[in-house]
Scaffold this active site. Structure first.
Site, PDB file in Angstrom:
ATOM      1  CG  LEU A 146      99.332 -14.062  84.506  1.00 30.46           C
ATOM      2  CD1 LEU A 146      99.816 -15.037  83.461  1.00 30.46           C
ATOM      3  CD2 LEU A 146      98.245 -14.699  85.367  1.00 30.46           C
ATOM      4  CG  ASP A 147      97.902 -11.740  81.895  1.00 29.07           C
ATOM      5  OD1 ASP A 147      98.457 -12.312  80.944  1.00 29.07           O
ATOM      6  OD2 ASP A 147      96.899 -12.197  82.467  1.00 29.07           O
TER       7      ASP A 147
END
Lengths: 286, 286, 286, 286
Positions: B228-229
């Site tokens: 994520l991210d």
């Protein structure tokens, strides 16, 4: 800085009519308002203000204002200070081996931008001794090893007391402070961290910024607390970087951010423009 | 965009004389160099280049250059593409409820700044359907619940295949993607995250930025990976904020960063200005 | 925007105790201060303040505050307004052929960031008519030739009166206004100029910026006066450019500056955050 | 700076295959390309390149490359230089009374960021003499009056020749230079102007910026020509200001811009990153 300028800094639980009462107090004492800042934090229900004003009429100056403000301060449950703006802040600077942050402070102080007296520069390395002494300042070398670190900080504490330090600046001082030291000087230790906090807290931020491939790097001026790189942020600065900037380039551009963020943050503190509220700093910039 | 402009993107292990050989190839084919970018990453020993050139002389255009470049590419072990700059990139946009990132993309595309065709907009909510359809585009509503999420992404994948998507843009699409989806579209999914990564990765970054009291907020345009991210960063943008900006204000200022970072990052990708190397993106800006 | 929020804007010759008196008035009426800004211009000896406050207690709301403030205003010789924050500003937008500034205003208005009603969009060209009408707004095409220009502005003036315009925005309207028109709408015409004023006032600023080889370009949001590109500046924005940016690139990057500076400047005006004093604008930013 | 690094700077009329030929020359000599920059100005039809490369194989180093490049240079009608990157540029600094630009240069030079030797500092005032001499540098005081100005510059010219100056830096030197002096040192005089040129060229820019009410101020590092504040721009820097910044505040913030723009601009020149073409400077930043 005009000799007659006084600065009142106040924070307290919010209530109707506070700004009117505080400014009314200054006007009632004969003070001529030069600059007024106010902020109400609606989330926490807290009131913050900074008033700069000019006064000739009070025979005892600061003392009259202080005793005059006390009853109101008690009533509104305020944290507050009243200081003469022209009084310099006695500031101890702590460094390790890099000189850019120290050089910046020395130039800002000599230029009159930063109203500080620097009775002492302390380092865990001997390297910057000559530079400090060439500037006419005192230098104290306190070597640090893991085993003797607490003892070293006792020595630093004693030295700070001996020179009546009102502020300690960590100008790229590359050591973690003991908790007791942070508490002793709570809200009076300013650090410059070489990243855009909370990104890259801790060691070696430029290397980690390089590896992550960020497109902007930065620096953060904040109050030191016993949690590393975590105290209230006073000022931040960033600069755009590109893929062709290696770690050495990031350090070079980063130093410019560090110097600016530290210089501005220090000035805000020294001019009583910062009010701390929990993890946040209210900063009335200039 | 001139019909005759071709773009060669190439990366490979570094060696003496690479730029000379690659530019020599273009000159030898009769291509007239318009823009040349080159970068050697001395840490990883890798060579990157992007050449934009104009050609009339080759009867088959792109095909001639591709077959001409193949032997050299093999020899230097290159990852490479040659594309006609005027060919739009078929782009599927995925959104949730907020419209600012989508509105920005639509305006950039309509203005000619962004050379994309948008065959489809997909959302896990119905809210933006009317806005999309008023713009003359197709809208697909794919509701998502935890239990049916994987099935929903199978449907999205099928829809992307049906429209021959060359790029997927997450324009404030507030759902974590399945790993298999990220892998299927590796280096072809662009996300806009509403913080200055790696600070405040994950949910609710503006609230966390407020609570931390940062003095600058930002946005990050990056490739999505299954972490994520965390994919390679293409572009970042920041804006200065102060203590008086509440969470709503941070969101408002942040949207301006998001729109700019996304618009620029998308343009860089669409113009073949981005070369990915491990966790980092080489971006030849314009 | 809370229905109960009122905004008092006041400027007058400086005197001791002004802030105390003005905030005291609000407190005395039962208003709960939400946001207070004050500035004293020591050079011109002028006092400026903006107070946002919440009130339930006054039966007539704005009217009670207005009549209550009048005696004090007279005494301190104030220019002042009291408005309900939630009342939208009736805004006529004037455009020529480029749509980016108009698109920005429409999106900001629709998103709720900008509290305006747009009863009419006027242009000297027909090009943007469809875009305006697709947005559900009225469009008036007023062709302009040198010989009939004054007559055209009479028509525009009549149209503005007919819709009761409180503000006129020149969103890349590429015509010089007649002096009488500027005077009629003094401090109510906002222009976006596509340069960092006072550099490159007048026509074709991006071409001139290119020829001069500047390293930063920008945009300026200002009040229109009868002197071209010379009224009080509300907001400016810049972006870094390099030698490889041709005139088309400068225009592309410049549009981003124009959109941001115009959007922010408009918001400041519409929220009563701007006080004009001679050639300067006091802007209490948010 | 590695002793083996050489830098080739070249500009000439554009033609097909130039980059290939120039990089081919370097490769043919056994040079290992470290960094390559190229730009073609399509408006003027001009080609610019800067190549940094490493070489051990040539017995005479720079001399071999120079003689090797000459035939090609003649053929393509090039302006060109080949220099060893580690050779410092002999730089004379000229100042008046303000010390911030000088202090910045001295720190950058001492830190190794700026590869210069400073054989002499010249001033039209005596004020900064002690600061210069404390730094271990030579100081020459050349008083200036209107009547004797040309004679004073003859003296300065002689002093520059005596120390074999390759570059002259006007570090807030507040005097207009004679045309003959500008011509003698064409493209070798760098000035820092305290405004965002072309805004506020000439005297007292901060006062004029204040009066105009601009929202951003800046500084410009450029080559001096015989037209005041008009030579090719190397670097610019800006900072946001607000209505509460008086002229003294603008000067304070402006100094930070001046220091940064000058330091960066100087570094670009000293590292052979600047190519001048008419009124514009091509700058290959790092």
């Amino acid at each position: 800085m005009d000799e007659r300028t006084l600065i009142l800094k106040v924070s307290c639980p919010d209530a109707v009519g506070l700004l009117s009462r505080v400014t009314g107090f200054v006007a009632g004492m004969g003070g001529n308002l030069l600059e007024a800042h106010q902020f109400t934090d609606s989330l926490s229900g807290w009131f913050f203000a900074r008033l700069a004003f000019e006064d000739d009429s009070q025979p005892d100056g600061v003392a009259s204002y202080r005793s005059g403000f006390e009853p109101l301060a008690r009533e509104i449950q305020a944290d507050w200070t009243i200081r003469r703006a022209s009084t310099p802040v006695r500031t101890v600077v702590m460094v390790s081996r890099e000189d850019h942050a120290l050089a910046e402070i020395l130039w800002r102080a000599s230029s009159g931008e930063l109203n500080v007296e620097i009775p002492l520069v302390i380092s865990n390395h001997a390297d910057l001794g000559p530079m400090v002494e060439d500037s006419g300042l005192s230098f104290l070398h306190v070597p640090m090893k893991a085993a003797t670190k607490d003892q070293a900080f006792r020595e630093i504490h004693a030295a700070c007391q001996a020179v009546d330090a009102g502020l300690i600046v960590l100008a790229r001082f590359m050591q973690v402070l003991p908790a007791w030291f942070c508490e002793t000087y709570a809200a009076r230790i300013i650090n410059i961290h070489h990243s855009f906090l909370p990104a890259f807290a801790g060691a070696d931020p430029y290397r980690r910024a390089y590896e992550r491939g960020v497109k902007l790097i930065g620096a953060t001026c904040h109050y030191a607390t016993d949690k590393l790189d975590d105290g209230p942020i006073i000022e931040q600065e960033v600069v755009r970087v590109e893929h062709f900037h290696g770690i050495t380039d990031l350090k070079r551009h980063g130093r410019d951010c560090e110097r600016l963020a530290l210089a501005r943050g220090l000035r805000f503190h020294v001019e009583d423009r910062v009010l701390i509220h929990g993890p946040r700093a209210i900063v009335f910039r200039d």
